[in-house]
Design a protein around this motif. Structure first.
Motif, PDB file in Angstrom:
ATOM      1  N   VAL A 225       0.832  -1.207   0.000  1.00 29.17           N
ATOM      2  CA  VAL A 225       0.000   0.000   0.000  1.00 29.17           C
ATOM      3  C   VAL A 225       0.865   1.254   0.000  1.00 29.17           C
ATOM      4  CG1 VAL A 225      -1.732   1.317   1.287  1.00 29.17           C
ATOM      5  CG2 VAL A 225      -1.925  -1.167   1.125  1.00 29.17           C
ATOM      6  N   ILE A 226       1.957   1.237   0.756  1.00 31.97           N
ATOM      7  CA  ILE A 226       2.858   2.394   0.768  1.00 31.97           C
ATOM      8  C   ILE A 226       3.447   2.629  -0.620  1.00 31.97           C
ATOM      9  CG2 ILE A 226       5.012   3.328   1.715  1.00 31.97           C
ATOM     10  CD1 ILE A 226       4.410   1.840   4.301  1.00 31.97           C
ATOM     11  N   GLN A 227       3.727   1.542  -1.325  1.00 32.50           N
ATOM     12  CA  GLN A 227       4.334   1.655  -2.653  1.00 32.50           C
ATOM     13  C   GLN A 227       3.335   2.035  -3.733  1.00 32.50           C
ATOM     14  OE1 GLN A 227       6.010  -2.324  -2.805  1.00 32.50           O
ATOM     15  NE2 GLN A 227       8.076  -1.553  -2.402  1.00 32.50           N
ATOM     16  N   ARG A 228       2.114   1.499  -3.653  1.00 28.97           N
ATOM     17  CA  ARG A 228       1.198   1.628  -4.786  1.00 28.97           C
ATOM     18  C   ARG A 228      -0.154   2.247  -4.454  1.00 28.97           C
ATOM     19  NH1 ARG A 228       0.606  -4.264  -6.900  1.00 28.97           N
ATOM     20  NH2 ARG A 228      -1.114  -3.212  -7.961  1.00 28.97           N
ATOM     21  N   GLY A 229      -0.416   2.478  -3.180  1.00 27.89           N
ATOM     22  CA  GLY A 229      -1.735   2.961  -2.792  1.00 27.89           C
ATOM     23  C   GLY A 229      -1.922   4.451  -3.029  1.00 27.89           C
ATOM     24  N   THR A 230      -3.139   4.919  -2.789  1.00 30.14           N
ATOM     25  CA  THR A 230      -3.422   6.346  -2.865  1.00 30.14           C
ATOM     26  C   THR A 230      -2.715   7.062  -1.717  1.00 30.14           C
ATOM     27  OG1 THR A 230      -5.387   6.184  -1.460  1.00 30.14           O
ATOM     28  CG2 THR A 230      -5.701   5.863  -3.837  1.00 30.14           C
ATOM     29  N   LEU A 231      -2.673   8.373  -1.794  1.00 31.80           N
ATOM     30  CA  LEU A 231      -2.030   9.154  -0.737  1.00 31.80           C
ATOM     31  C   LEU A 231      -2.651   8.858   0.622  1.00 31.80           C
ATOM     32  CD1 LEU A 231      -0.194  11.408   0.311  1.00 31.80           C
ATOM     33  CD2 LEU A 231      -1.960  13.045  -0.376  1.00 31.80           C
ATOM     34  N   ALA A 232      -3.979   8.860   0.685  1.00 27.31           N
ATOM     35  CA  ALA A 232      -4.656   8.592   1.966  1.00 27.31           C
ATOM     36  C   ALA A 232      -4.302   7.211   2.493  1.00 27.31           C
ATOM     37  CB  ALA A 232      -6.166   8.729   1.792  1.00 27.31           C
ATOM     38  N   SER A 233      -4.242   6.221   1.604  1.00 30.31           N
ATOM     39  CA  SER A 233      -3.920   4.860   2.025  1.00 30.31           C
ATOM     40  C   SER A 233      -2.472   4.736   2.483  1.00 30.31           C
ATOM     41  CB  SER A 233      -4.175   3.886   0.875  1.00 30.31           C
ATOM     42  OG  SER A 233      -5.534   3.866   0.521  1.00 30.31           O
ATOM     43  N   GLN A 234      -1.573   5.454   1.826  1.00 32.32           N
ATOM     44  CA  GLN A 234      -0.178   5.457   2.247  1.00 32.32           C
ATOM     45  C   GLN A 234      -0.056   5.991   3.675  1.00 32.32           C
ATOM     46  OE1 GLN A 234       1.849   7.773  -0.707  1.00 32.32           O
ATOM     47  NE2 GLN A 234       1.665   6.227  -2.297  1.00 32.32           N
ATOM     48  N   ILE A 235      -0.769   7.071   3.946  1.00 36.89           N
ATOM     49  CA  ILE A 235      -0.734   7.656   5.291  1.00 36.89           C
ATOM     50  C   ILE A 235      -1.323   6.689   6.303  1.00 36.89           C
ATOM     51  CG2 ILE A 235      -1.608   9.537   6.731  1.00 36.89           C
ATOM     52  CD1 ILE A 235      -1.455  11.316   4.216  1.00 36.89           C
ATOM     53  N   HIS A 236      -2.456   6.029   5.959  1.00 38.57           N
ATOM     54  CA  HIS A 236      -3.057   5.032   6.850  1.00 38.57           C
ATOM     55  C   HIS A 236      -2.048   3.931   7.171  1.00 38.57           C
ATOM     56  CE1 HIS A 236      -6.912   6.849   6.725  1.00 38.57           C
ATOM     57  NE2 HIS A 236      -7.244   6.467   5.507  1.00 38.57           N
ATOM     58  N   SER A 237      -1.320   3.474   6.157  1.00 35.20           N
ATOM     59  CA  SER A 237      -0.363   2.382   6.350  1.00 35.20           C
ATOM     60  C   SER A 237       0.761   2.783   7.297  1.00 35.20           C
ATOM     61  CB  SER A 237       0.235   1.968   4.994  1.00 35.20           C
ATOM     62  OG  SER A 237      -0.755   1.466   4.141  1.00 35.20           O
ATOM     63  N   ILE A 238       1.279   3.990   7.105  1.00 38.62           N
ATOM     64  CA  ILE A 238       2.384   4.452   7.946  1.00 38.62           C
ATOM     65  C   ILE A 238       1.910   4.700   9.369  1.00 38.62           C
ATOM     66  CG2 ILE A 238       4.037   6.339   8.269  1.00 38.62           C
ATOM     67  CD1 ILE A 238       4.151   6.540   5.185  1.00 38.62           C
ATOM     68  N   GLU A 239       0.705   5.230   9.525  1.00 38.38           N
ATOM     69  CA  GLU A 239       0.134   5.417  10.869  1.00 38.38           C
ATOM     70  C   GLU A 239      -0.075   4.070  11.554  1.00 38.38           C
ATOM     71  OE1 GLU A 239      -3.374   7.643  10.041  1.00 38.38           O
ATOM     72  OE2 GLU A 239      -2.383   9.586  10.190  1.00 38.38           O
ATOM     73  N   LEU A 240      -0.493   3.072  10.765  1.00 39.16           N
ATOM     74  CA  LEU A 240      -0.680   1.726  11.321  1.00 39.16           C
ATOM     75  C   LEU A 240       0.651   1.144  11.785  1.00 39.16           C
ATOM     76  CD1 LEU A 240      -2.519  -0.688  11.887  1.00 39.16           C
ATOM     77  CD2 LEU A 240      -2.197  -1.413   9.506  1.00 39.16           C
ATOM     78  N   LEU A 241       1.703   1.331  10.992  1.00 42.92           N
ATOM     79  CA  LEU A 241       3.028   0.873  11.394  1.00 42.92           C
ATOM     80  C   LEU A 241       3.438   1.490  12.728  1.00 42.92           C
ATOM     81  CD1 LEU A 241       5.294   0.923   8.193  1.00 42.92           C
ATOM     82  CD2 LEU A 241       4.604  -1.079   9.531  1.00 42.92           C
ATOM     83  N   LYS A 242       3.231   2.793  12.844  1.00 43.79           N
ATOM     84  CA  LYS A 242       3.601   3.493  14.079  1.00 43.79           C
ATOM     85  C   LYS A 242       2.806   2.958  15.269  1.00 43.79           C
ATOM     86  CE  LYS A 242       3.939   8.147  16.076  1.00 43.79           C
ATOM     87  NZ  LYS A 242       2.994   7.972  17.194  1.00 43.79           N
ATOM     88  N   SER A 243       1.534   2.651  15.035  1.00 39.51           N
ATOM     89  CA  SER A 243       0.681   2.208  16.142  1.00 39.51           C
ATOM     90  C   SER A 243       1.054   0.814  16.638  1.00 39.51           C
ATOM     91  CB  SER A 243      -0.794   2.230  15.708  1.00 39.51           C
ATOM     92  OG  SER A 243      -1.073   1.170  14.808  1.00 39.51           O
ATOM     93  N   ILE A 244       1.660  -0.026  15.770  1.00 39.50           N
ATOM     94  CA  ILE A 244       2.029  -1.376  16.216  1.00 39.50           C
ATOM     95  C   ILE A 244       3.458  -1.431  16.744  1.00 39.50           C
ATOM     96  CG2 ILE A 244       0.375  -2.496  14.688  1.00 39.50           C
ATOM     97  CD1 ILE A 244       2.553  -3.096  12.741  1.00 39.50           C
ATOM     98  N   ALA A 245       4.174  -0.311  16.661  1.00 41.87           N
ATOM     99  CA  ALA A 245       5.530  -0.250  17.224  1.00 41.87           C
ATOM    100  C   ALA A 245       5.417   0.068  18.710  1.00 41.87           C
ATOM    101  CB  ALA A 245       6.355   0.807  16.504  1.00 41.87           C
ATOM    102  N   VAL A 246       4.973  -0.915  19.481  1.00 47.92           N
ATOM    103  CA  VAL A 246       4.617  -0.674  20.882  1.00 47.92           C
ATOM    104  C   VAL A 246       5.755  -0.952  21.853  1.00 47.92           C
ATOM    105  CG1 VAL A 246       2.160  -1.056  20.508  1.00 47.92           C
ATOM    106  CG2 VAL A 246       3.636  -3.009  21.001  1.00 47.92           C
TER     107      VAL A 246
END
Length: 399
Positions: A186-207
């Motif tokens: 998704v970060i590579q090929r998704g829309t801008l909104a989806s890229q941001i969602h993916s990166i926010e999700l990564l940050k949220s699971i870095a617990v």
């Protein structure tokens, strides 16, 4: 735009002056007017040597991509599409959602998930309701692991997981190779909104330390996060990428990988640009502070006088947080490791004046002490700069 889009008002700036359609690939001529690439190429290929809008003779027939306008068009298009879809499909009721969740394991998964995403976007209460449904999060996890690489579908899965991230207890399930590869896609090929969602999700699971290291060791993910720092990217994407990198750049080997991926030159660009947001400046400095704690980072910072000058310029100019990060970086390279070139650059960039002012300010005790150390070492290397600074506050100097 098709018939279903006729009700959507298209900003005139998004329309090509030739075709009057929304531009797919906006490019600008030497006259400063922007056209869709296909339309202006056809105009020029027909033997014309003027700008269609101004009728000026073109000194050059070359054109350059208008990246800023292309980003704006993409954001507008995503928003318009979402608005129209949601307008045509009202938010499901609680009873309907319970039924849709039961359908997640059959061929209706796509349409069911789309409606659940709309439901979750609506409110925090809706997300709480979803979290209470037995098996919902597990069903989404299972789908993410076994899904065929359909980017549009994966974007929806990532969005729902991001919306529900605060409710997910077993976040380590997302650290498996399957989910991480989907996030990368998704970060590579998704829309801008989806890229941001993916990166926010990564940050949220870095617990914790283990999860942060797991994400950082995925070299392709780390490379994409650094790549997203490019000033050509959307500011919201840059901000999200900085937040994630700050979160996962803890171990020394991760810092080295981030440096080797070219993060520091991109951070320099953000600090040097006049219109960079406060949030991006603060986070750029925070990441530089982290990278300066390893020798590879310090070497790259103190060998770049333009970067050092940009860091000095942020002191007392952007925010208290930015000042604190900037002073820490300068103290690290100038005082802790005593690089003479860095000391000279700080001195000639009006650093001594700023350090004096900081010592009189309401900054923290740590920043005040670091400022005193920087001022003292700058005085040793550039006494003439200090003597030319006329002030009645030199009595506060600690030497």
């Amino acid at each position: 735009m098709g018939r279903n889009d006729l009700c959507i008002t298209v900003p005139n700036i998004f329309r090509c002056p030739i075709s009057l359609d929304v531009m797919k690939s906006p490019v600008s001529l030497c006259t400063g007017v922007t056209y869709d690439r296909a339309s202006i190429q056809q105009w020029l290929d027909s033997g014309n040597n003027t700008c269609p809008a101004t009728m000026q003779v073109l000194l050059s027939k070359e054109f350059v991509p208008n990246r800023n306008l292309q980003r704006l068009i993409q954001i507008w298009s995503d928003s318009a599409t979402r608005h129209q879809l949601e307008a045509n499909s009202p938010v499901p009721s609680h009873d309907h959602i319970n039924l849709l969740v039961k359908q997640l394991d059959n061929e209706n998964f796509v349409s069911s998930l789309q409606k659940i995403v709309w439901f979750a976007r609506e409110s925090e209460e809706n997300r709480e309701f979803l979290a209470r449904i037995d098996g919902f999060v597990n069903a989404v996890f299972d789908f993410m692991i076994n899904v065929e690489p359909d980017i549009k579908l994966i974007e929806q899965v990532v969005e729902i997981l991001n919306l529900m991230s605060s409710k997910i207890l077993e976040k380590k399930s997302l650290l498996e190779s399957g989910p991480l590869s989907m996030i990368l896609l998704v970060i590579q090929r998704g829309t801008l909104a989806s890229q941001i969602h993916s990166i926010e999700l990564l940050k949220s699971i870095a617990v914790d330390g283990e999860s942060k290291l797991k994400i950082a060791e995925e070299e392709a993910l780390l490379h994409e996060l650094v790549k997203s720092l490019s000033r050509e990217k959307d500011p919201s994407l840059i901000d999200a990428s900085l937040s994630c990198l700050i979160e996962i750049t803890m171990r020394k080997r991760v810092k080295i990988k981030v440096i080797q991926s070219g993060a520091i030159p991109e951070l320099k660009k953000h600090l040097s640009e006049p219109n960079t947001s406060v949030s991006i400046i603060e986070k750029s400095l925070r990441l530089l502070e982290t990278l300066s704690s390893c020798s590879e980072g310090r070497v790259e910072i103190w060998h770049d006088s333009i970067l050092l000058q940009a860091i000095v310029q942020t002191v007392l100019k952007v925010s208290n947080k930015a000042t604190e990060h900037a002073v820490t970086i300068l103290w690290c390279v100038c005082c802790l490791f005593r690089d003479e070139k860095a000391q000279e650059t700080a001195a000639i960039s009006n650093g001594m004046t700023k350090f004096l002012l900081l010592m009189q300010s309401n900054c923290s005790a740590a920043v005040r002490q670091m400022s005193a150390d920087l001022l003292k070492i700058s005085r040793v290397n550039s006494k003439s700069c200090l003597s030319s600074y006329d002030t009645k506050t030199t009595h506060i100097m600690p030497f």
